[in-house]
Write a protein that holds these residues in place. Structure first.
Motif, short mmCIF file in Angstrom:
data_model
loop_
_atom_site.label_atom_id
_atom_site.label_comp_id
_atom_site.label_asym_id
_atom_site.label_seq_id
_atom_site.Cartn_x
_atom_site.Cartn_y
_atom_site.Cartn_z
N GLN A 1 0.89 -1.18 0.00
CA GLN A 1 0.00 0.00 0.00
C GLN A 1 0.92 1.22 0.00
O GLN A 1 1.58 1.51 0.99
CB GLN A 1 -0.91 0.00 1.23
N TYR A 2 0.94 1.93 -1.12
CA TYR A 2 1.94 2.98 -1.28
C TYR A 2 1.41 4.40 -1.13
O TYR A 2 2.19 5.34 -1.05
CB TYR A 2 2.66 2.84 -2.63
N THR A 3 0.09 4.57 -1.10
CA THR A 3 -0.46 5.91 -0.93
C THR A 3 -1.88 5.86 -0.37
O THR A 3 -2.60 4.87 -0.56
CB THR A 3 -0.46 6.69 -2.25
N SER B 1 -3.67 8.69 -1.07
CA SER B 1 -4.22 9.82 -1.83
C SER B 1 -4.18 9.56 -3.33
O SER B 1 -3.76 10.38 -4.12
CB SER B 1 -3.46 11.11 -1.50
N GLY B 2 -4.61 8.36 -3.71
CA GLY B 2 -4.65 8.00 -5.12
C GLY B 2 -5.91 8.48 -5.80
O GLY B 2 -6.81 9.04 -5.17
N PRO B 3 -6.02 8.29 -7.11
CA PRO B 3 -7.20 8.73 -7.85
C PRO B 3 -8.43 7.86 -7.57
O PRO B 3 -8.31 6.69 -7.24
CB PRO B 3 -6.77 8.59 -9.31
N THR B 4 -9.61 8.45 -7.67
CA THR B 4 -10.93 7.81 -7.49
C THR B 4 -11.17 7.41 -6.05
O THR B 4 -12.10 7.86 -5.41
CB THR B 4 -11.11 6.61 -8.43
N VAL B 5 -10.37 6.50 -5.51
CA VAL B 5 -10.39 6.22 -4.06
C VAL B 5 -8.98 6.43 -3.55
O VAL B 5 -8.01 6.36 -4.31
CB VAL B 5 -10.89 4.80 -3.73
N GLY B 6 -8.85 6.67 -2.26
CA GLY B 6 -7.58 7.10 -1.71
C GLY B 6 -6.48 6.05 -1.69
O GLY B 6 -5.36 6.32 -2.10
N ASP B 7 -6.78 4.84 -1.22
CA ASP B 7 -5.74 3.87 -0.97
C ASP B 7 -5.42 3.06 -2.22
O ASP B 7 -6.26 2.30 -2.71
CB ASP B 7 -6.16 2.93 0.16
N HIS B 8 -4.20 3.23 -2.72
CA HIS B 8 -3.76 2.46 -3.89
C HIS B 8 -2.59 1.56 -3.51
O HIS B 8 -1.83 1.85 -2.59
CB HIS B 8 -3.39 3.38 -5.04
N ASP B 9 -2.48 0.47 -4.24
CA ASP B 9 -1.56 -0.59 -3.90
C ASP B 9 -0.88 -1.15 -5.14
O ASP B 9 -1.40 -1.03 -6.26
CB ASP B 9 -2.32 -1.73 -3.20
N LYS B 10 0.26 -1.78 -4.92
CA LYS B 10 0.97 -2.48 -5.99
C LYS B 10 1.11 -3.95 -5.61
O LYS B 10 1.55 -4.27 -4.49
CB LYS B 10 2.37 -1.89 -6.20
N PHE B 11 0.74 -4.84 -6.52
CA PHE B 11 1.03 -6.25 -6.34
C PHE B 11 2.42 -6.50 -6.89
O PHE B 11 2.75 -6.06 -7.99
CB PHE B 11 0.00 -7.12 -7.07
N ASN B 12 3.24 -7.20 -6.13
CA ASN B 12 4.64 -7.39 -6.49
C ASN B 12 4.78 -8.50 -7.54
O ASN B 12 5.34 -9.56 -7.28
CB ASN B 12 5.46 -7.71 -5.24
N GLY B 13 4.26 -8.22 -8.72
CA GLY B 13 4.30 -9.20 -9.80
C GLY B 13 3.29 -8.84 -10.87
O GLY B 13 2.46 -7.94 -10.70
#
Length: 273
Positions: free
Chosen positions: A246-248, A250-262
């Protein structure tokens, strides 16, 4: 001389009274802990990160491994515009299902089913309150209210959100050994109910403070690390890599944005078990 002493005594009394009055004024203007405490059930993934681990957010640095964009939502987001997120490149999502043994997300159906219907791989998470009921009780409550798993290729294993207590003491008044025991109770019960090992969501600073940086869960439970910066940073003991980040907030559309490591096929692999 007696007249002079009498003349200086009154200003001194007034000064003392003024100090006392100022102290009372300050007391009644300071916010109380009770007034600022959030309502039970209002916690969400990363709430403690915002409060204790910095409010930054940054652009994730480029990595050699392909990352797959995701989001996490709770009742705070209400009805989510899943088509907007899908069109922006979001391919997976987690929805808050439960908290403790006293709260279920009133928007769970729209969020959990809506993400699935638009084409995303989806899952559910549980916000742990380790001072209210046992780990086993909360795992059962989670599974009974949307946190289960099905072998349909598009449902991710449940997540244990274990982080700062928004309602009181950061570690819920538990020692590190007691916290580790509670977490093990939850994870063992979840596996017994679903056949899957739950994902652990946490922040390294909380994990270090409240579990003594326990490394015993890393072999079986994927790590979802929270850090609002350009990289995931140092991971908790035992984990050589993170599965999600979970890297932020304050992302677009909804706040919490994430990266899957793959890449996307690795998200599918986690869903398939």
């Amino acid at each position: 001389m007696p007249v002079h002493r009498s003349g200086t005594a009154r200003p001194r009394r007034l000064t003392a009274a003024g100090i006392l009055l100022a102290a009372f004024s300050l007391l009644f203007t300071l916010p109380s802990a009770a007034a600022t405490a959030p309502a039970r059930g209002s916690a969400y993934l990363g709430m403690g990160v915002l409060a204790h681990d910095g409010r930054g957010g940054g652009t994730p640095s480029l990595a050699a491994v392909t990352q797959t964009e995701g989001v996490d939502v709770s009742g705070h987001q209400g009805n989510v515009a899943w088509s907007t997120l899908w069109n922006s490149g979001v391919k997976w999502a987690y929805t808050k299902a439960t908290e403790g043994t006293y709260y279920t997300n009133p928007y769970f159906a729209q969020q959990y089913n809506g993400s699935y219907n638009i084409g995303m791989i989806r899952g559910a998470y549980h916000f742990a309150t380790t001072d209210t009921t046992s780990g086993a009780a909360q795992a059962n409550y989670f599974v009974d209210h949307g946190g289960g798993w099905s072998r349909d290729g598009r449902t991710l294993p449940g997540v244990l959100d274990i982080e700062w207590n928004p309602y009181g003491d950061a570690c819920y008044g538990k020692s590190a050994s007691a916290m580790v025991g509670w977490i093990a109770d939850f994870l063992n019960t979840y596996r017994a109910r679903t056949g899957r090992d739950a994902v652990i969501y946490t922040a390294t600073s909380w994990w270090t403070q409240c579990t003594g940086n326990h490394g015993g869960f890393a072999a079986n439970n994927p790590l979802w690390i929270a850090r609002y910066a350009s990289d995931p940073g140092t991971l908790p003991a035992g984990w050589g890599f993170h599965t999600m980040w979970q890297y932020t907030s304050s992302g677009p559309t909804v706040g919490d944005h994430d990266k899957f490591n793959g890449a996307y096929d690795r998200v599918q692999a986690l869903a398939n078990g």
